[in-house]
Design a protein around this motif. Sequence first.
Motif, PDB file in Angstrom:
ATOM      1  N   SER A   1       0.850  -1.188   0.000  1.00 35.72           N
ATOM      2  CA  SER A   1       0.000   0.000   0.000  1.00 35.72           C
ATOM      3  C   SER A   1       0.889   1.243   0.000  1.00 35.72           C
ATOM      4  O   SER A   1       2.041   1.194   0.472  1.00 35.72           O
ATOM      5  CB  SER A   1      -0.889   0.005   1.234  1.00 35.72           C
ATOM      6  OG  SER A   1      -0.100   0.168   2.413  1.00 35.72           O
ATOM      7  N   PRO A   2       0.372   2.353  -0.532  1.00 40.40           N
ATOM      8  CA  PRO A   2       1.182   3.577  -0.558  1.00 40.40           C
ATOM      9  C   PRO A   2       1.670   4.005   0.820  1.00 40.40           C
ATOM     10  O   PRO A   2       2.818   4.425   0.980  1.00 40.40           O
ATOM     11  CB  PRO A   2       0.232   4.617  -1.157  1.00 40.40           C
ATOM     12  CG  PRO A   2      -0.710   3.820  -1.987  1.00 40.40           C
ATOM     13  CD  PRO A   2      -0.912   2.530  -1.244  1.00 40.40           C
ATOM     14  N   GLY A   3       0.825   3.875   1.833  1.00 44.62           N
ATOM     15  CA  GLY A   3       1.215   4.281   3.176  1.00 44.62           C
ATOM     16  C   GLY A   3       2.351   3.437   3.721  1.00 44.62           C
ATOM     17  O   GLY A   3       3.311   3.954   4.312  1.00 44.62           O
ATOM     18  N   LEU A   4       2.254   2.108   3.539  1.00 44.12           N
ATOM     19  CA  LEU A   4       3.307   1.218   4.026  1.00 44.12           C
ATOM     20  C   LEU A   4       4.599   1.435   3.242  1.00 44.12           C
ATOM     21  O   LEU A   4       5.693   1.436   3.816  1.00 44.12           O
ATOM     22  CB  LEU A   4       2.853  -0.237   3.895  1.00 44.12           C
ATOM     23  CG  LEU A   4       3.857  -1.305   4.353  1.00 44.12           C
ATOM     24  CD1 LEU A   4       4.224  -1.100   5.817  1.00 44.12           C
ATOM     25  CD2 LEU A   4       3.288  -2.706   4.130  1.00 44.12           C
ATOM     26  N   SER A   5       4.462   1.638   1.943  1.00 46.37           N
ATOM     27  CA  SER A   5       5.637   1.897   1.110  1.00 46.37           C
ATOM     28  C   SER A   5       6.365   3.155   1.575  1.00 46.37           C
ATOM     29  O   SER A   5       7.595   3.177   1.698  1.00 46.37           O
ATOM     30  CB  SER A   5       5.210   2.045  -0.350  1.00 46.37           C
ATOM     31  OG  SER A   5       6.315   2.369  -1.165  1.00 46.37           O
ATOM     32  N   ARG A   6       5.589   4.200   1.839  1.00 47.96           N
ATOM     33  CA  ARG A   6       6.177   5.450   2.322  1.00 47.96           C
ATOM     34  C   ARG A   6       6.884   5.248   3.661  1.00 47.96           C
ATOM     35  O   ARG A   6       7.995   5.740   3.865  1.00 47.96           O
ATOM     36  CB  ARG A   6       5.076   6.505   2.449  1.00 47.96           C
ATOM     37  CG  ARG A   6       5.516   7.821   3.068  1.00 47.96           C
ATOM     38  CD  ARG A   6       4.334   8.786   3.165  1.00 47.96           C
ATOM     39  NE  ARG A   6       4.727  10.047   3.759  1.00 47.96           N
ATOM     40  CZ  ARG A   6       4.770  10.286   5.072  1.00 47.96           C
ATOM     41  NH1 ARG A   6       4.459   9.301   5.929  1.00 47.96           N
ATOM     42  NH2 ARG A   6       5.139  11.466   5.517  1.00 47.96           N
ATOM     43  N   ALA A   7       6.241   4.501   4.558  1.00 49.21           N
ATOM     44  CA  ALA A   7       6.823   4.277   5.879  1.00 49.21           C
ATOM     45  C   ALA A   7       8.146   3.512   5.793  1.00 49.21           C
ATOM     46  O   ALA A   7       9.113   3.823   6.498  1.00 49.21           O
ATOM     47  CB  ALA A   7       5.829   3.521   6.758  1.00 49.21           C
ATOM     48  N   VAL A   8       8.204   2.518   4.913  1.00 48.21           N
ATOM     49  CA  VAL A   8       9.427   1.722   4.750  1.00 48.21           C
ATOM     50  C   VAL A   8      10.554   2.583   4.213  1.00 48.21           C
ATOM     51  O   VAL A   8      11.698   2.506   4.680  1.00 48.21           O
ATOM     52  CB  VAL A   8       9.167   0.517   3.823  1.00 48.21           C
ATOM     53  CG1 VAL A   8      10.486  -0.162   3.462  1.00 48.21           C
ATOM     54  CG2 VAL A   8       8.229  -0.470   4.483  1.00 48.21           C
ATOM     55  N   ILE A   9      10.229   3.411   3.228  1.00 49.61           N
ATOM     56  CA  ILE A   9      11.268   4.259   2.627  1.00 49.61           C
ATOM     57  C   ILE A   9      11.797   5.281   3.633  1.00 49.61           C
ATOM     58  O   ILE A   9      13.012   5.466   3.774  1.00 49.61           O
ATOM     59  CB  ILE A   9      10.719   4.969   1.374  1.00 49.61           C
ATOM     60  CG1 ILE A   9      10.448   3.946   0.269  1.00 49.61           C
ATOM     61  CG2 ILE A   9      11.707   6.036   0.890  1.00 49.61           C
ATOM     62  CD1 ILE A   9       9.770   4.529  -0.949  1.00 49.61           C
ATOM     63  N   LEU A  10      10.882   5.919   4.365  1.00 47.39           N
ATOM     64  CA  LEU A  10      11.311   6.935   5.329  1.00 47.39           C
ATOM     65  C   LEU A  10      12.045   6.341   6.530  1.00 47.39           C
ATOM     66  O   LEU A  10      12.828   7.040   7.180  1.00 47.39           O
ATOM     67  CB  LEU A  10      10.097   7.739   5.816  1.00 47.39           C
ATOM     68  CG  LEU A  10       9.412   8.634   4.798  1.00 47.39           C
ATOM     69  CD1 LEU A  10       8.219   9.348   5.427  1.00 47.39           C
ATOM     70  CD2 LEU A  10      10.388   9.660   4.232  1.00 47.39           C
ATOM     71  N   SER A  11      11.824   5.082   6.811  1.00 47.06           N
ATOM     72  CA  SER A  11      12.435   4.468   7.993  1.00 47.06           C
ATOM     73  C   SER A  11      13.951   4.388   7.889  1.00 47.06           C
ATOM     74  O   SER A  11      14.623   4.220   8.903  1.00 47.06           O
ATOM     75  CB  SER A  11      11.860   3.071   8.213  1.00 47.06           C
ATOM     76  OG  SER A  11      12.277   2.179   7.176  1.00 47.06           O
ATOM     77  N   HIS A  12      14.490   4.505   6.672  1.00 48.49           N
ATOM     78  CA  HIS A  12      15.949   4.356   6.539  1.00 48.49           C
ATOM     79  C   HIS A  12      16.698   5.521   7.206  1.00 48.49           C
ATOM     80  O   HIS A  12      17.870   5.378   7.547  1.00 48.49           O
ATOM     81  CB  HIS A  12      16.356   4.224   5.066  1.00 48.49           C
ATOM     82  CG  HIS A  12      16.515   5.530   4.335  1.00 48.49           C
ATOM     83  ND1 HIS A  12      15.463   6.202   3.766  1.00 48.49           N
ATOM     84  CD2 HIS A  12      17.620   6.275   4.082  1.00 48.49           C
ATOM     85  CE1 HIS A  12      15.902   7.305   3.180  1.00 48.49           C
ATOM     86  NE2 HIS A  12      17.212   7.381   3.355  1.00 48.49           N
ATOM     87  N   VAL A  13      16.018   6.635   7.436  1.00 47.70           N
ATOM     88  CA  VAL A  13      16.665   7.768   8.114  1.00 47.70           C
ATOM     89  C   VAL A  13      16.913   7.420   9.584  1.00 47.70           C
ATOM     90  O   VAL A  13      18.040   7.522  10.087  1.00 47.70           O
ATOM     91  CB  VAL A  13      15.815   9.039   7.994  1.00 47.70           C
ATOM     92  CG1 VAL A  13      16.485  10.188   8.739  1.00 47.70           C
ATOM     93  CG2 VAL A  13      15.595   9.401   6.525  1.00 47.70           C
ATOM     94  N   LYS A  14      15.843   6.983  10.283  1.00 49.10           N
ATOM     95  CA  LYS A  14      15.998   6.604  11.686  1.00 49.10           C
ATOM     96  C   LYS A  14      16.921   5.398  11.835  1.00 49.10           C
ATOM     97  O   LYS A  14      17.705   5.310  12.783  1.00 49.10           O
ATOM     98  CB  LYS A  14      14.634   6.300  12.304  1.00 49.10           C
ATOM     99  CG  LYS A  14      13.749   7.523  12.477  1.00 49.10           C
ATOM    100  CD  LYS A  14      12.449   7.161  13.178  1.00 49.10           C
ATOM    101  CE  LYS A  14      11.592   8.405  13.390  1.00 49.10           C
ATOM    102  NZ  LYS A  14      10.307   8.074  14.059  1.00 49.10           N
ATOM    103  N   GLU A  15      16.818   4.471  10.900  1.00 46.25           N
ATOM    104  CA  GLU A  15      17.682   3.292  10.969  1.00 46.25           C
ATOM    105  C   GLU A  15      19.151   3.676  10.791  1.00 46.25           C
ATOM    106  O   GLU A  15      20.040   3.109  11.433  1.00 46.25           O
ATOM    107  CB  GLU A  15      17.269   2.293   9.879  1.00 46.25           C
ATOM    108  CG  GLU A  15      18.082   1.013   9.838  1.00 46.25           C
ATOM    109  CD  GLU A  15      17.944   0.152  11.078  1.00 46.25           C
ATOM    110  OE1 GLU A  15      18.707  -0.823  11.212  1.00 46.25           O
ATOM    111  OE2 GLU A  15      17.078   0.457  11.927  1.00 46.25           O
TER     112      GLU A  15
END
Length: 232
Positions: free
Chosen positions: A201-215
């Motif tokens: 889903s677009p929301g999950l896709s966005r969350a996965v992509i943005l998570s690389h900053v915190k990671e």
Amino acid sequence: MVVRVLINSETSILFTVAASVLSAAAAAGSWPALLFLLLTGTAGAARARRVPDRYRMLMAGVQTAPVCALAAAALEFSFHGGGGVMWAGIFGAVNGLLSGPIALAVMPVAESTFGYASDIRLMELSGTGHPLLSRLMVETPGTFHHSVVVGTLAEAGAHAIGANPVLCRVAALYHDIGKLGKAQYFSENQAGAANVHDAMSPGLSRAVILSHVKEGVRIAGSSGWAIGSRKS
């Protein structure tokens, strides 16, 4: 010299003045000591403007030695006559020559204590032998190539505006380490394979992509190599 390498020229001048006054006061208010320290400290800071490796730091000391010799000889002649001018010049030159090795010895302690990174340390971090960069090359080759390209652009931009090019290039090399472990979620690492985001889903896709900053922040902190606060 150490303050100039780790922070900036303004702070190094203030440090030189303060250290010179305190040292001269400890020497019973000796004017020759105060003037010598002011002259040679300023000269050393000026020679240490950009020090990307240990050889350059040693050369900064060598370049400071003539200033130290002339300052010592001139002050000896002005305050005490011409009797000890030659020895004053010799000891002044030795003072300058020793400043480079002493600064190199003090640098790691200052970096560790105050959380700064010299250009020497940054150059060490840019080597592909560093564990994080090695992982980036093996696990996320597309991201590694992207980081190298961004580093080259950042370095050129830093040169154009007078910023620290070494800091900008090294920061760019590490800016995407948060993609480690999730390489397949980023297009530069898919190499013609199916895009996993098509099934999300677009929301999950966005969350996965943005998570690389915190990671990335987490990986940097757990690796114990963080550059720390640094003024260019």
